[in-house]
Design an enzyme around this catalytic site. Structure first.
Site, PDB file in Angstrom:
ATOM      1  N   HIS A 103       2.909  -2.622 -10.663  1.00 42.48           N
ATOM      2  CA  HIS A 103       2.956  -3.910  -9.967  1.00 42.48           C
ATOM      3  C   HIS A 103       2.017  -3.886  -8.774  1.00 42.48           C
ATOM      4  O   HIS A 103       1.788  -2.839  -8.164  1.00 42.48           O
ATOM      5  CB  HIS A 103       4.375  -4.274  -9.512  1.00 42.48           C
ATOM      6  CG  HIS A 103       5.096  -3.161  -8.821  1.00 42.48           C
ATOM      7  ND1 HIS A 103       5.682  -2.108  -9.506  1.00 42.48           N
ATOM      8  CD2 HIS A 103       5.313  -2.910  -7.507  1.00 42.48           C
ATOM      9  CE1 HIS A 103       6.230  -1.277  -8.646  1.00 42.48           C
ATOM     10  NE2 HIS A 103       6.007  -1.729  -7.427  1.00 42.48           N
ATOM     11  N   HIS A 105       1.829  -5.566  -5.124  1.00 39.57           N
ATOM     12  CA  HIS A 105       2.498  -6.372  -4.106  1.00 39.57           C
ATOM     13  C   HIS A 105       1.477  -7.359  -3.524  1.00 39.57           C
ATOM     14  O   HIS A 105       0.373  -6.960  -3.139  1.00 39.57           O
ATOM     15  CB  HIS A 105       2.975  -5.492  -2.948  1.00 39.57           C
ATOM     16  CG  HIS A 105       4.039  -4.505  -3.311  1.00 39.57           C
ATOM     17  ND1 HIS A 105       5.372  -4.744  -3.083  1.00 39.57           N
ATOM     18  CD2 HIS A 105       3.971  -3.272  -3.873  1.00 39.57           C
ATOM     19  CE1 HIS A 105       6.089  -3.695  -3.481  1.00 39.57           C
ATOM     20  NE2 HIS A 105       5.257  -2.781  -3.965  1.00 39.57           N
TER      21      HIS A 105
END
Ligand code: 5GP
Ligand code: ZN
Length: 140
Positions: A103, A105
């Site tokens: 992922h 951020h």
């Protein structure tokens, strides 16, 4: 690696089997609001296909995540009027990774927010920097 890890919370979110506030998606990515935001608007861009981390994700999914992150940044610029942005990726435990589905951020920044630079800039002599650079180049 299969497209989905049955024990992965982000895979469950992609599959629609766990709740999430999704703010953007395309054929390769989903962007959702972080459940413990660092600042107002903190979001996570994830690939639909499970990849453990930056080392494992394939180039096309990584590129799609980077493009999605900028798309979300542009949308936040309009919606939230922040003063800046940080994009952050944590790869492996030593680097603070806690969810093992890649992922990025997306963290909108505000002049009065509480975040601090996570390292103390330190000097190093040029010989040391050059020696490390040579080691990295040799790894190519
Ligand atoms: P990491 O520490 O791996 O870089 O970031 C993981 C992020 O995922 C954390 O910021 C954490 O708050 C967020 N997170 C963990 N579990 C969930 C969840 O179930 N839903 C959402 N939306 N975010 C989560
Ligand atoms: Zn996953």
């Amino acid at each position: 690696m299969a497209d989905r890890d049955p024990d992965c919370i982000f895979c469950a979110i992609v599959a629609g089997e766990a709740p999430a506030e999704i703010v953007d998606s395309d054929e390769r990515t989903v962007t959702l609001m972080d459940i413990n935001p660092a600042t107002k608007g903190h979001a996570l861009v994830i690939p639909r296909r499970h990849s453990e981390d930056l080392l494992a994700i394939d180039d096309d999914d990584l590129a799609a995540c980077a493009i999605a992150a900028r798309r979300v940044v542009r949308r936040m610029e309009e919606a939230l009027d922040p003063d800046g942005f940080n994009l952050l990726n944590a790869a492996r435990v030593a680097a603070w990774q806690t969810v093992f589905h890649f992922h990025i951020h997306v963290i909108p920044r505000y002049e009065d927010d509480p975040l601090k630079l996570p390292w103390i800039p330190r000097g190093a002599d040029m010989d040391e920097i050059s020696a490390i650079a040579a080691t990295i180049r040799e790894g190519q």
